[in-house]
Motif scaffolding. Structure first.
Motif, short mmCIF file in Angstrom:
data_model
loop_
_atom_site.label_atom_id
_atom_site.label_comp_id
_atom_site.label_asym_id
_atom_site.label_seq_id
_atom_site.Cartn_x
_atom_site.Cartn_y
_atom_site.Cartn_z
N HIS A 163 131.44 -53.43 36.83
CA HIS A 163 130.53 -52.61 37.65
C HIS A 163 129.85 -53.46 38.70
CE1 HIS A 163 126.79 -54.04 35.44
NE2 HIS A 163 127.74 -54.40 34.62
N GLN A 164 129.25 -52.78 39.69
CA GLN A 164 128.54 -53.47 40.76
C GLN A 164 127.09 -53.69 40.35
OE1 GLN A 164 130.42 -50.87 44.03
NE2 GLN A 164 129.75 -52.69 45.10
N ARG A 165 126.95 -54.46 39.29
CA ARG A 165 125.63 -54.88 38.79
C ARG A 165 124.63 -53.73 38.69
NH1 ARG A 165 125.06 -61.15 40.71
NH2 ARG A 165 127.23 -61.66 40.31
N ARG A 166 125.02 -52.73 37.94
CA ARG A 166 124.16 -51.55 37.76
C ARG A 166 123.28 -51.73 36.53
NH1 ARG A 166 126.20 -47.22 40.77
NH2 ARG A 166 128.40 -47.33 41.30
N GLU A 167 121.98 -51.45 36.70
CA GLU A 167 121.03 -51.63 35.61
C GLU A 167 121.42 -50.78 34.40
OE1 GLU A 167 118.96 -54.07 36.22
OE2 GLU A 167 118.40 -53.92 34.11
N HIS A 168 121.83 -49.52 34.65
CA HIS A 168 122.19 -48.64 33.54
C HIS A 168 123.39 -49.19 32.76
CE1 HIS A 168 119.29 -45.67 34.45
NE2 HIS A 168 119.84 -45.26 35.57
N THR A 169 124.30 -49.85 33.46
CA THR A 169 125.48 -50.39 32.77
C THR A 169 125.09 -51.61 31.92
OG1 THR A 169 126.77 -49.66 34.67
CG2 THR A 169 127.89 -51.04 33.06
N HIS A 199 134.33 -55.73 51.66
CA HIS A 199 134.53 -57.14 52.01
C HIS A 199 133.91 -58.11 51.02
CE1 HIS A 199 136.60 -55.97 55.55
NE2 HIS A 199 135.55 -55.34 56.05
N SER A 200 132.63 -57.92 50.68
CA SER A 200 131.97 -58.83 49.76
C SER A 200 131.07 -58.00 48.83
CB SER A 200 131.13 -59.81 50.57
OG SER A 200 130.39 -60.63 49.71
N PHE A 201 131.19 -58.25 47.51
CA PHE A 201 130.39 -57.45 46.59
C PHE A 201 130.08 -58.23 45.32
CE2 PHE A 201 134.80 -56.07 47.01
CZ PHE A 201 135.35 -56.48 45.82
N SER A 202 128.94 -57.87 44.70
CA SER A 202 128.52 -58.52 43.46
C SER A 202 129.04 -57.70 42.29
CB SER A 202 126.99 -58.56 43.36
OG SER A 202 126.48 -59.27 44.44
N ILE A 203 129.66 -58.38 41.37
CA ILE A 203 130.33 -57.69 40.26
C ILE A 203 129.94 -58.35 38.93
CG2 ILE A 203 132.63 -57.45 39.17
CD1 ILE A 203 132.38 -55.46 41.36
N SER A 204 129.82 -57.54 37.89
CA SER A 204 129.77 -58.07 36.53
C SER A 204 130.94 -57.48 35.74
CB SER A 204 128.46 -57.70 35.83
OG SER A 204 127.39 -58.43 36.37
N ILE A 205 131.56 -58.36 34.96
CA ILE A 205 132.62 -57.92 34.05
C ILE A 205 132.18 -58.28 32.63
CG2 ILE A 205 135.04 -58.27 33.33
CD1 ILE A 205 135.68 -58.92 36.27
N HIS A 206 132.28 -57.30 31.73
CA HIS A 206 131.93 -57.53 30.32
C HIS A 206 133.20 -57.34 29.49
CE1 HIS A 206 127.65 -56.91 31.47
NE2 HIS A 206 128.17 -56.03 32.30
N HIS A 207 133.56 -58.38 28.79
CA HIS A 207 134.73 -58.32 27.89
C HIS A 207 134.15 -58.36 26.47
CE1 HIS A 207 138.96 -60.09 26.84
NE2 HIS A 207 138.54 -59.22 25.94
N LEU A 208 134.23 -57.21 25.79
CA LEU A 208 133.59 -57.08 24.47
C LEU A 208 134.66 -57.17 23.38
CD1 LEU A 208 131.18 -54.09 25.25
CD2 LEU A 208 130.77 -56.54 25.53
#
Ligand SMILES: C[S@@+](CC[C@H](N)C(=O)[O-])C[C@H]1O[C@@H](n2cnc3c(N)ncnc32)[C@H](O)[C@@H]1O
Length: 215
Positions: A163-169, A199-208
């Motif tokens: 996700h694009q660093r969403r608080e809810h996520t 072009h440029s974006f902040s992402i978090s990936i969670h591998h559970l």
């Protein structure tokens, strides 16, 4: 499907993925006041691009079953299918499921589809992996997705969320880890992608990954 498409390429190290995407997403907008009618499935979101890259570089999927929820255009699931995962694309929008299956097929991969709303999800199969890009943004929907993961993930299954660093996520992932006993590999990064409109974006990936229980 009576929607105009355009063909794009998505480049992975050593492999190019072909995708047919919606040519004019705005043309699909009918009612922005109803969240269920917003055609967010028709956009290829940055989180899907990042998850596709992570899957390509960091997973072994041969013969493993994969459920992609909120598949949209199906890029991450298509990469799983190209890696010989046994993929089921799922969304509550039938065009999304149809286009995801088409995108897997034009990359030489076979997949299944499941049309289903998280609020009344009736799939009984259990999967080695459940993956979702940009899908845990609505706190009202997240309890349904949690129930889906509890029901449809194998006991030693794994979950991939981007996700694009969403608080809810972040809150949802924290809750899942606590309630379901997942260990986590988390990646936070800024990605540059000339092929994306962003072009440029902040992402978090969670591998559970399920923690092993010791006797
Ligand atoms: C922001 S889009 C993300 C699409 C795609 N995963 C991506 O990253 O490009 C959210 C997706 O979740 C699907 N979705 C939203 N609410 C849903 C629900 N209640 N049940 C099933 N799918 C849902 C939408 O149709 C859409 O495909």
């Amino acid at each position: 499907m009576n929607i105009e498409l355009k063909r794009i390429k998505f480049t992975l190290p050593g492999r190019e993925i072909t995708l047919d995407v919606v040519a004019d997403v705005e043309a699909l907008i009918t009612d922005l006041s109803d969240a269920d009618k917003v055609p967010c499935w028709a956009e290829l979101w940055p989180a899907a691009r990042s998850l596709a890259r992570y899957i390509w570089e960091h997973t072994r999927l041969h013969g493993q079953s994969v459920l992609e929820i909120g598949c949209g255009l199906g890029l991450p699931g298509t990469v799983c299918a190209v890696k010989c995962g046994v993929v089921t694309f799922s969304d509550y929008n039938s065009d999304a499921v149809e286009l995801s299956l088409h995108n897997a097929a034009i990359n030489g991969a076979v997949a299944k589809g499941h049309l289903g709303d998280w609020r009344k999800f009736v799939l009984d199969d259990k999967f080695d992996w459940i993956i979702g890009s940009d899908v845990f943004y609505d706190p009202k929907l997240n309890p349904y997705v949690k129930a889906l993961i509890e029901k449809n993930l194998k006991a030693d299954g794994q979950v991939l969320i981007s996700h694009q660093r969403r608080e809810h996520t972040y809150n949802f992932v924290k809750h899942l880890k606590k309630e379901m006993g997942f260990a986590e590999i988390r990646i936070d990064k800024i990605e540059t992608d000339e092929e994306s409109v962003y072009h440029s974006f902040s992402i978090s990936i969670h591998h559970l990954i399920k923690k092993l229980k010791h006797a």
